[in-house]
Write an enzyme that holds these catalytic residues in place. Structure first.
Site, short mmCIF file in Angstrom:
data_model
loop_
_atom_site.label_atom_id
_atom_site.label_comp_id
_atom_site.label_asym_id
_atom_site.label_seq_id
_atom_site.Cartn_x
_atom_site.Cartn_y
_atom_site.Cartn_z
N GLN A 100 -21.42 -24.32 -8.45
CA GLN A 100 -22.29 -25.49 -8.56
C GLN A 100 -23.63 -25.08 -9.15
OE1 GLN A 100 -23.44 -26.96 -4.75
NE2 GLN A 100 -24.46 -28.80 -5.54
N GLY A 101 -24.11 -25.84 -10.11
CA GLY A 101 -25.44 -25.59 -10.67
C GLY A 101 -26.51 -26.20 -9.79
N SER A 119 -24.19 -8.40 -16.04
CA SER A 119 -25.09 -8.53 -17.19
C SER A 119 -24.95 -9.87 -17.90
CB SER A 119 -24.87 -7.38 -18.18
OG SER A 119 -25.22 -6.16 -17.60
N SER A 167 -36.24 -2.60 -15.97
CA SER A 167 -35.29 -3.47 -15.29
C SER A 167 -35.87 -3.91 -13.95
CB SER A 167 -33.97 -2.74 -15.07
OG SER A 167 -33.40 -2.32 -16.29
N GLU A 222 -20.08 -3.76 -20.86
CA GLU A 222 -21.45 -3.36 -20.56
C GLU A 222 -21.73 -1.91 -20.99
OE1 GLU A 222 -23.14 -5.08 -16.80
OE2 GLU A 222 -21.03 -5.47 -16.39
N ASP A 281 -29.57 -11.08 -5.31
CA ASP A 281 -30.10 -12.19 -6.11
C ASP A 281 -29.95 -13.51 -5.35
OD1 ASP A 281 -30.29 -10.16 -7.93
OD2 ASP A 281 -28.73 -10.91 -9.26
N PHE A 289 -21.61 -23.54 -13.48
CA PHE A 289 -21.61 -22.29 -14.23
C PHE A 289 -20.25 -21.62 -14.09
CE2 PHE A 289 -26.10 -23.01 -13.66
CZ PHE A 289 -26.67 -22.53 -14.83
N ILE A 290 -19.71 -21.18 -15.22
CA ILE A 290 -18.44 -20.46 -15.23
C ILE A 290 -18.71 -19.00 -15.53
CG2 ILE A 290 -16.16 -20.30 -16.29
CD1 ILE A 290 -16.37 -23.19 -17.11
#
Length: 360
Positions: free
Chosen positions: A219-220, A188, A322, A15, A298, A180-181
């Site tokens: 889990q998605g 970011s 941002s 990043e 989030d 999702f991995i």
């Protein structure tokens, strides 16, 4: 008397470029009538370079004066050269502002160095920074605090290398598709993959392990992405909620920093009472990880209005465009004032720590 400020940016991290964007924005926003500013740059190789004090506004970090002859040790970089003199009227930095994202900067390593040197700094401390960077530890703390989350499992590289098939089966049995991995210790959206099949799962494991020795698989869920800014120390304040609407499957690195392929909606349109619920959950997360200064929390909100906390970011993106600064701008705190409040919070936190007794 002006506040003597050291801006620390760059970093040995994937990043690095994000940090440069942050530094550019903060430098342009700082009031030179209020601050004496020394820039310290960390190269992608981990080399520290101390720049000449900022005497006039610059439009880009490229305009700052650095050279190979100015390479310094980390400790020298964080200390004003005035500390090397015997003139008692000289003083060291009033505050260090680490504008660092990702490992070797946002993860508690630099914060630990500043603690050892007993230097005041902006933002989260060692524990909060390290726990907030490691998504597995962070989620374990959220679980202890009773915050709802999607299902997740984690792996270390050596376990995966020993038995690929067992790792893939564990994901399929306990998480399923889509999933999702993510690298456990990166932000970011670097190294993240959305997987809907075994083929994508295998590729996602390989990609994520390029960036960390530990990964997390989540889990998605079909959900909106809602974010809250938290500002403060022991008595934090929460911003209005904002929503990220990504044009792609998920909010990846390119969408954030390259393509601009996303839309921010501030304040987010939410059912009655949900904003207050999200704000309270943000405060709970902030305190569960023992945060200070700033955090972006989030969340996922499903079509059924079920809320899951996703993660906190202890050094969120910090340009004027941002989400974190925009959340506070829409809550009545403009960008320049936000920076000054963070500086004040860092000094407040440092002064509080000086009250601790270290002798028996």
């Amino acid at each position: 008397m002006k506040t003597k400020l050291c801006l620390l940016f760059g970093g040995k991290s994937a990043e690095h470029e994000v940090s440069l964007q942050t530094a550019k924005a903060v430098i342009k926003a700082l009031d030179l009538e209020k601050f004496d500013i020394d820039p310290v740059f960390i190269s992608p190789e981990g080399e520290w370079r101390k720049g000449t004090p900022l005497k006039s506004p610059v439009e880009d970090v490229a305009e700052l004066q650095f050279g190979s002859e100015q390479n310094v040790s980390a400790a020298e970089g964080l200390q004003s050269t005035s500390l090397q003199t015997i003139d008692s009227t000289d003083r060291g930095y009033d505050i260090i502002f680490p504008l660092l994202h990702g490992p070797n900067g946002e993860d508690g390593t630099v914060q630990g160095l500043m603690e050892v040197l007993n230097l005041p700094y902006v933002g989260n401390g060692v524990l909060a920074s390290s726990a907030g960077m490691d998504k597995v530890i962070m989620k374990n703390l959220f679980k202890e605090a009773g915050l709802p989350q999607v299902s997740y499992v984690s792996f270390i590289r050596s376990t995966w290398e020993t038995d690929h098939e067992a790792a893939y089966k564990k994901v399929e049995q306990e998480i399923g598709y889509p999933c999702f991995i993510k690298p456990a210790n990166l932000g970011s959206s670097v190294g993240i993959s959305k997987c809907t099949s075994r083929e994508e799962l295998e590729a996602g494991f390989t990609e994520a392990f390029l960036y960390d020795r530990k990964i997390i698989v989540e889990q998605g869920v079909k959900a909106r992405e809602i974010e809250i800014g938290v500002l403060g120390n022991d008595f934090p304040e929460m911003s209005v909620p904002g929503e990220i609407v990504a044009k792609k499957d998920f909010y990846d690195y390119k969408a954030k920093y390259v393509d601009g392929d996303s839309v921010m909606i501030i304040p987010a349109e939410l059912p009655d009472g949900m904003a207050e619920t999200l704000q309270q959950m943000s405060k709970t997360a902030f305190q569960a990880v023992d945060c200070s200064g700033l955090v972006r929390a989030d969340f996922f909100v499903t079509e059924e209005n079920e809320i899951f906390i996703n993660e906190i970011n202890t050094m969120p993106g910090f340009t004027p465009y941002s989400m974190f600064p925009l959340l506070w701008e829409n809550s009545g705190v403009p960008y320049a004032e936000l920076i000054e409040r963070l500086v004040a919070l860092g000094i407040e936190r440092h002064n509080e720590k000086q009250k601790i007794k270290y002798t028996v």
